[in-house]
Design a protein around this motif. Structure first.
Motif, PDB file in Angstrom:
ATOM      1  N   THR A  81      65.247 159.683  49.251  1.00  9.47           N
ATOM      2  CA  THR A  81      64.059 160.431  49.651  1.00  9.47           C
ATOM      3  C   THR A  81      62.800 159.654  49.295  1.00  9.47           C
ATOM      4  O   THR A  81      62.600 159.272  48.137  1.00  9.47           O
ATOM      5  CB  THR A  81      64.038 161.800  48.963  1.00  9.47           C
ATOM      6  N   ALA A  82      61.978 159.389  50.307  1.00  9.80           N
ATOM      7  CA  ALA A  82      60.776 158.587  50.109  1.00  9.80           C
ATOM      8  C   ALA A  82      60.036 158.483  51.430  1.00  9.80           C
ATOM      9  O   ALA A  82      60.547 158.888  52.480  1.00  9.80           O
ATOM     10  CB  ALA A  82      61.131 157.187  49.605  1.00  9.80           C
ATOM     11  N   ILE A  83      58.841 157.925  51.361  1.00  4.47           N
ATOM     12  CA  ILE A  83      58.148 157.489  52.568  1.00  4.47           C
ATOM     13  C   ILE A  83      58.593 156.054  52.837  1.00  4.47           C
ATOM     14  O   ILE A  83      58.535 155.210  51.940  1.00  4.47           O
ATOM     15  CB  ILE A  83      56.626 157.561  52.402  1.00  4.47           C
ATOM     16  N   TYR A  84      59.007 155.794  54.065  1.00  4.97           N
ATOM     17  CA  TYR A  84      59.501 154.479  54.444  1.00  4.97           C
ATOM     18  C   TYR A  84      58.450 153.764  55.291  1.00  4.97           C
ATOM     19  O   TYR A  84      57.906 154.337  56.237  1.00  4.97           O
ATOM     20  CB  TYR A  84      60.815 154.603  55.217  1.00  4.97           C
ATOM     21  N   TYR A  85      58.206 152.514  54.935  1.00  4.15           N
ATOM     22  CA  TYR A  85      57.215 151.696  55.607  1.00  4.15           C
ATOM     23  C   TYR A  85      57.861 150.442  56.175  1.00  4.15           C
ATOM     24  O   TYR A  85      58.710 149.829  55.518  1.00  4.15           O
ATOM     25  CB  TYR A  85      56.134 151.246  54.634  1.00  4.15           C
ATOM     26  N   CYS A  86      57.433 150.048  57.360  1.00  2.00           N
ATOM     27  CA  CYS A  86      57.788 148.717  57.836  1.00  2.00           C
ATOM     28  C   CYS A  86      56.566 147.810  57.675  1.00  2.00           C
ATOM     29  O   CYS A  86      55.424 148.287  57.655  1.00  2.00           O
ATOM     30  CB  CYS A  86      58.280 148.741  59.274  1.00  2.00           C
ATOM     31  N   ALA A  87      56.832 146.532  57.572  1.00  2.00           N
ATOM     32  CA  ALA A  87      55.759 145.577  57.331  1.00  2.00           C
ATOM     33  C   ALA A  87      56.121 144.231  57.935  1.00  2.00           C
ATOM     34  O   ALA A  87      57.299 143.868  58.023  1.00  2.00           O
ATOM     35  CB  ALA A  87      55.509 145.429  55.834  1.00  2.00           C
ATOM     36  N   ALA A  88      55.095 143.496  58.335  1.00  2.00           N
ATOM     37  CA  ALA A  88      55.265 142.163  58.904  1.00  2.00           C
ATOM     38  C   ALA A  88      54.689 141.127  57.943  1.00  2.00           C
ATOM     39  O   ALA A  88      53.629 141.349  57.339  1.00  2.00           O
ATOM     40  CB  ALA A  88      54.564 142.076  60.261  1.00  2.00           C
ATOM     41  N   ARG A  89      55.384 139.978  57.816  1.00  2.00           N
ATOM     42  CA  ARG A  89      54.886 138.897  56.987  1.00  2.00           C
ATOM     43  C   ARG A  89      53.486 138.498  57.458  1.00  2.00           C
ATOM     44  O   ARG A  89      53.113 138.626  58.628  1.00  2.00           O
ATOM     45  CB  ARG A  89      55.789 137.679  57.055  1.00  2.00           C
ATOM     46  N   SER A  90      52.710 137.981  56.508  1.00  2.00           N
ATOM     47  CA  SER A  90      51.305 137.676  56.787  1.00  2.00           C
ATOM     48  C   SER A  90      51.127 136.560  57.800  1.00  2.00           C
ATOM     49  O   SER A  90      50.136 136.540  58.544  1.00  2.00           O
ATOM     50  CB  SER A  90      50.600 137.285  55.487  1.00  2.00           C
ATOM     51  N   ARG A  91      52.065 135.632  57.823  1.00  2.00           N
ATOM     52  CA  ARG A  91      51.957 134.516  58.766  1.00  2.00           C
ATOM     53  C   ARG A  91      53.276 134.340  59.497  1.00  2.00           C
ATOM     54  O   ARG A  91      54.335 134.704  58.992  1.00  2.00           O
ATOM     55  CB  ARG A  91      51.589 133.235  58.006  1.00  2.00           C
ATOM     56  N   PRO A  92      53.218 133.763  60.688  1.00  2.00           N
ATOM     57  CA  PRO A  92      54.442 133.636  61.487  1.00  2.00           C
ATOM     58  C   PRO A  92      55.426 132.626  60.913  1.00  2.00           C
ATOM     59  O   PRO A  92      55.039 131.687  60.200  1.00  2.00           O
ATOM     60  CB  PRO A  92      53.933 133.177  62.853  1.00  2.00           C
ATOM     61  N   PHE A  93      56.696 132.860  61.223  1.00  2.00           N
ATOM     62  CA  PHE A  93      57.805 131.957  60.925  1.00  2.00           C
ATOM     63  C   PHE A  93      58.076 131.769  59.439  1.00  2.00           C
ATOM     64  O   PHE A  93      58.872 130.905  59.062  1.00  2.00           O
ATOM     65  CB  PHE A  93      57.594 130.583  61.596  1.00  2.00           C
ATOM     66  N   LEU A  94      57.440 132.561  58.591  1.00  2.00           N
ATOM     67  CA  LEU A  94      57.771 132.510  57.175  1.00  2.00           C
ATOM     68  C   LEU A  94      59.045 133.307  56.931  1.00  2.00           C
ATOM     69  O   LEU A  94      59.344 134.253  57.672  1.00  2.00           O
ATOM     70  CB  LEU A  94      56.633 133.089  56.340  1.00  2.00           C
ATOM     71  N   PRO A  95      59.805 132.956  55.890  1.00  2.00           N
ATOM     72  CA  PRO A  95      61.019 133.714  55.612  1.00  2.00           C
ATOM     73  C   PRO A  95      60.689 135.094  55.046  1.00  2.00           C
ATOM     74  O   PRO A  95      59.605 135.285  54.482  1.00  2.00           O
ATOM     75  CB  PRO A  95      61.737 132.854  54.570  1.00  2.00           C
ATOM     76  N   PRO A  96      61.583 136.035  55.178  1.00  2.00           N
ATOM     77  CA  PRO A  96      61.349 137.348  54.591  1.00  2.00           C
ATOM     78  C   PRO A  96      61.438 137.278  53.077  1.00  2.00           C
ATOM     79  O   PRO A  96      62.111 136.414  52.524  1.00  2.00           O
ATOM     80  CB  PRO A  96      62.473 138.203  55.180  1.00  2.00           C
ATOM     81  N   THR A  97      60.730 138.168  52.417  1.00  2.00           N
ATOM     82  CA  THR A  97      60.794 138.256  50.960  1.00  2.00           C
ATOM     83  C   THR A  97      60.944 139.714  50.564  1.00  2.00           C
ATOM     84  O   THR A  97      61.002 140.603  51.413  1.00  2.00           O
ATOM     85  CB  THR A  97      59.522 137.691  50.304  1.00  2.00           C
ATOM     86  N   GLU A  98      60.992 139.948  49.263  1.00  2.00           N
ATOM     87  CA  GLU A  98      61.085 141.307  48.730  1.00  2.00           C
ATOM     88  C   GLU A  98      59.764 141.764  48.128  1.00  2.00           C
ATOM     89  O   GLU A  98      59.708 142.816  47.505  1.00  2.00           O
ATOM     90  CB  GLU A  98      62.194 141.382  47.682  1.00  2.00           C
TER      91      GLU A  98
END
Length: 126
Positions: free
Chosen positions: A91-108
């Motif tokens: 139970t929580a509010i779920y957010y999606c997010a995009a990396r600040s710059r293109p082609f960078l790897p995903p992080t936590e």
């Protein structure tokens, strides 16, 4: 930066499933790694899942591994979070997010993400 909006949240019984969607406007998601985060009342925002810009690499928090699946369709400019076997602690509010710059790897790390949606509430009843 693209604008993001989440949908698909709601009330679900423990053990049930939900599919969250994250749609983009004002630009293309196809070159950005994407992440899903969540924030429960009184708690800090935490990482849930991420996916690389090309969809090849995914990563999950230990708490959701084996239950949640992140996916994307760049042609549809959409990212999803399939939630199976939900628990009360999801139970929580779920957010999606995009990396600040293109082609960078995903992080936590939330600070690595530059665009955020307003969030969608997920409530798990027991």
């Amino acid at each position: 930066q693209v604008q993001l909006v989440e949908s698909g949240g709601g009330l679900v019984q423990a053990g049930g499933s939900l599919r969250l969607s994250c749609a983009a406007s004002g630009g293309s998601l196809r070159i950005y790694a994407m992440g899903w985060f969540r924030q429960a009342p009184g708690k800090e925002r935490e990482f849930v899942a991420s996916i690389s810009w090309n969809g090849i690499n995914t990563n999950y928090a230990d708490s959701v591994k084996g239950r949640f699946t992140v996916s994307r369709d760049n042609a549809k400019n959409t990212v999803w979070l399939q939630m199976n076997g939900v628990k009360s602690e999801d139970t929580a509010i779920y957010y999606c997010a995009a990396r600040s710059r293109p082609f960078l790897p995903p992080t936590e790390i939330p600070l690595d993400f530059g665009s955020w949606g307003p969030g969608t509430q997920v409530t798990v009843s027991t």
